[in-house]
Design an enzyme around this catalytic site. Structure first.
Site, PDB file in Angstrom:
ATOM      1  N   SER A   1       3.294   7.240   1.912  1.00 19.01           N
ATOM      2  CA  SER A   1       2.738   6.266   2.427  1.00 19.01           C
ATOM      3  C   SER A   1       2.557   6.150   3.934  1.00 19.01           C
ATOM      4  O   SER A   1       3.271   7.076   4.637  1.00 19.01           O
ATOM      5  CB  SER A   1       3.617   4.928   1.899  1.00 19.01           C
ATOM      6  OG  SER A   1       2.879   3.630   2.589  1.00 19.01           O
TER       7      SER A   1
ATOM      8  N   ASP B   1       0.895  -1.213   0.049  1.00 19.19           N
ATOM      9  CA  ASP B   1       0.037   0.129   0.068  1.00 19.19           C
ATOM     10  C   ASP B   1       0.629   1.302  -0.023  1.00 19.19           C
ATOM     11  O   ASP B   1       1.649   1.616   0.934  1.00 19.19           O
ATOM     12  CB  ASP B   1      -1.005  -0.185   1.309  1.00 19.19           C
ATOM     13  CG  ASP B   1      -1.865  -1.208   1.362  1.00 19.19           C
ATOM     14  OD1 ASP B   1      -2.705  -1.380   0.365  1.00 19.19           O
ATOM     15  OD2 ASP B   1      -1.488  -2.216   2.174  1.00 19.19           O
ATOM     16  N   THR B   2       0.809   2.177  -1.040  1.00 20.33           N
ATOM     17  CA  THR B   2       1.394   3.586  -1.300  1.00 20.33           C
ATOM     18  C   THR B   2       0.817   4.269  -2.389  1.00 20.33           C
ATOM     19  O   THR B   2       0.000   3.648  -2.956  1.00 20.33           O
ATOM     20  CB  THR B   2       2.825   3.446  -1.118  1.00 20.33           C
ATOM     21  OG1 THR B   2       3.502   4.535  -0.791  1.00 20.33           O
ATOM     22  CG2 THR B   2       3.440   2.732  -2.628  1.00 20.33           C
ATOM     23  N   ILE B   3       1.140   5.385  -2.316  1.00 20.16           N
ATOM     24  CA  ILE B   3       0.775   6.006  -3.452  1.00 20.16           C
ATOM     25  C   ILE B   3       1.961   6.740  -4.119  1.00 20.16           C
ATOM     26  O   ILE B   3       2.885   7.053  -3.391  1.00 20.16           O
ATOM     27  CB  ILE B   3      -0.203   7.220  -3.309  1.00 20.16           C
ATOM     28  CG1 ILE B   3       0.251   8.153  -2.374  1.00 20.16           C
ATOM     29  CG2 ILE B   3      -1.563   6.627  -2.731  1.00 20.16           C
ATOM     30  CD1 ILE B   3       0.839   9.424  -3.001  1.00 20.16           C
TER      31      ILE B   3
END
Length: 525
Positions: A366, A347-349
């Site tokens: 993140s 999970d991260t952007i």
């Protein structure tokens, strides 16, 4: 050129500016900032902070960031480390005494001090043009008015929503349930936080009522966090590391990020004729998987807080890659590397922006696992990261948990230079996958001549611990061959990672690409 008979998407072309990221509202906000006279850094900050509202399971103001950027007209790449430290009162010995073997993922002990806000404030003041009030306005608006939950976000929310604890459930569930696609998510508490930061700067976040809200929540959950820990949070300017894959120079963020892992992996792959293999074939996937295991084993041994990483030169030395490449058997899979911890996440952007003057920004942001620690501050609803789960509890290890240290981070922004010219900011999300993703992206470009969008779209595989995850985009014959070579093959429930990139062509045209595995897009003007 892609086959227009088949599903897919075209690259986005523009000349005045471009953003590529994982949510359309954030891309639009970034392009709007460019249109108002902001530079690429202004736009990247505005889009990144808004992503914390659009994709709260992935990121937010309770998290960390790493940034690479190249000023307009420059061949240089600068780096900023916006990752946080463990509270001063915590160390591995305390957790070992409790019988823990890894840092508990959903505990206050996993919460390092969120440092992204300090990084954004520093970059706005030192690099940006418009000022924080303009940059935070889009996120403030959407936090109050609400954001329709996008399809991939809804999928992740349903998967990870069960990790939310206590008051976090009030802030991030709607009527006690995870939102469905199209439901409106609002975060009025975060809007108030951002208003105060816009008016007063970073001190509004790291002292006073906002910091007290976070500290009270963490202490109530058993944390040792103090006002002094928050007041001391600072992003740090650092120096990138780089290496070559064929004709591409790949620039990475240094430790405590794992960018050096990507460089070692590419150095190993340089010893094989990848270009002579089928790009979607089992032979390529096998060699890539074996190189990944070796590179990640080195990561798990050496990478840590930069003040504690002592073997970086060895990790990046040509002879190290040569020796590791010699260990690869083209006909048999080796055992997986021992994990640094059991904290696997995806999970991260990522957001990248290039402006009309040529400044380029590569920014990754993140809270680590889905919804981070699952803890959110009582009053303002600041979701707190669990980056401390990236530490090991092994005594004497460079990455051993100690108060004031930064853990090994999985998030890594990237830049590509060709013939000394910055030609492409890029990033590949997906937790531990990211170094492998960087190497595969560079290989798709250099070995197989793919355009940027095709290089992102192409199916992925990842030797993730003891399992070889192979997306459905590969044929069953490929999976069978990999099994015959000794890999434990699985089709992952979730597509592997996500990516964005912007190619800066010599004629000034910007070519933006965004991963269909996410909800986002590239936008230019």
């Amino acid at each position: 050129m892609r086959d227009f008979h088949l599903p897919g998407r075209s690259a986005v072309l523009a000349t005045n500016g471009m953003c590529a990221t994982s949510h359309p509202l954030a891309a639009r906000a970034a392009v709007d900032i460019l249109g108002r006279g902001g530079n690429a850094m202004d736009a990247a900050i505005a889009g990144a902070v808004l992503l914390g509202i659009c994709e709260p399971q992935m990121t937010g103001i309770g998290g960390d960031c790493f940034v690479l950027y190249s000023p307009a007209g420059s061949k240089e790449v600068h780096a900023l480390n916006g990752s946080g430290r463990a509270p001063a009162g915590l160390d591995a010995a305390k957790l070992r005494e409790k019988g823990e073997t890894t840092v508990p993922l959903r505990s206050a002990d996993a919460v390092t001090i969120p440092t992204a806000i300090d990084a954004f404030c520093h970059l706005s003041e030192s690099v940006g043009k418009l000022g924080l009030d303009a940059l935070l306005a889009p996120a403030i608006h959407y936090a109050e008015a609400g954001v329709p939950v996008a399809p991939r976000v809804a999928f992740d929310w349903a998967t990870d929503g069960g990790t939310l604890q206590g008051r976090a459930r009030d802030h991030f569930l709607i009527n006690g349930k995870t939102p469905r696609g199209g439901d409106i998510f609002r975060a009025p508490g975060q809007a108030e936080v951002l208003r105060r930061v816009a008016a007063q700067g970073r001190d509004a976040f790291y002292s006073g009522e906002i910091a007290e809200d976070m500290i009270t929540t963490l202490q109530a959950a058993g944390g040792s966090h103090s006002a002094e820990d928050f007041a001391a949070a600072r992003a740090e300017v650092t120096t990138p590391v780089s290496g070559h894959y064929k004709d591409l120079e790949v620039v990475e963020h240094p430790p405590n990020g794992q960018g050096a892992t990507a460089l070692l992996l590419m150095n190993i792959l340089n010893h094989f004729d990848i270009a002579g293999m089928d790009p979607q074939g089992a032979e390529r996937l096998h060699i890539e998987a074996e190189a990944t295991k070796l590179a990640y084993d080195a990561r798990n041994r050496f990478l840590a807080d930069p003040d504690h990483t002592t073997r970086l030169d060895h990790m990046l030395a040509p002879e190290t890659a040569r020796a590791l490449a010699a260990l690869i058997d083209p006909k048999r899979a080796m055992a997986a590397a021992a994990p640094i911890s059991e904290a696997v996440h995806k999970d991260t952007i990522y957001i990248t922006v290039v402006d009309g003057d040529g400044m380029s920004v590569s920014l990754i942001y993140s809270i680590f696992h889905g919804f981070g620690s699952g803890l959110a501050s009582d009053k303002f609803g600041i979701l707190l990261q669990n980056r401390g789960a990236g530490f090991t509890l092994e005594e004497g290890h460079p990455n051993e948990l100690k108060g004031g240290k930064r853990p090994m981070h999985t998030i890594i922004p990237g830049m590509i230079r060709e013939n000394g010219r910055v030609t492409m900011p890029f990033g590949v999300m997906g937790g531990a996958y990211q170094p492998c993703g960087h190497a595969r992206f560079a290989s798709n470009l250099s070995d197989f001549g793919m355009d940027v969008q095709s290089a992102i779209d192409a199916p992925r595989a990842f030797a993730d611990g003891h399992v070889m995850k192979v997306e459905r985009g590969f044929g069953d014959d490929v999976r069978q061959t990999l099994s015959d070579l000794g890999h434990k093959v699985e089709i992952p429930a979730t597509a592997i990672g996500g990516a964005q990139a912007i190619r800066i062509r010599e004629d000034g045209v910007l070519e933006g690409a965004s991963d269909p595995r996410k909800d986002g897009c590239a936008l230019g003007y």
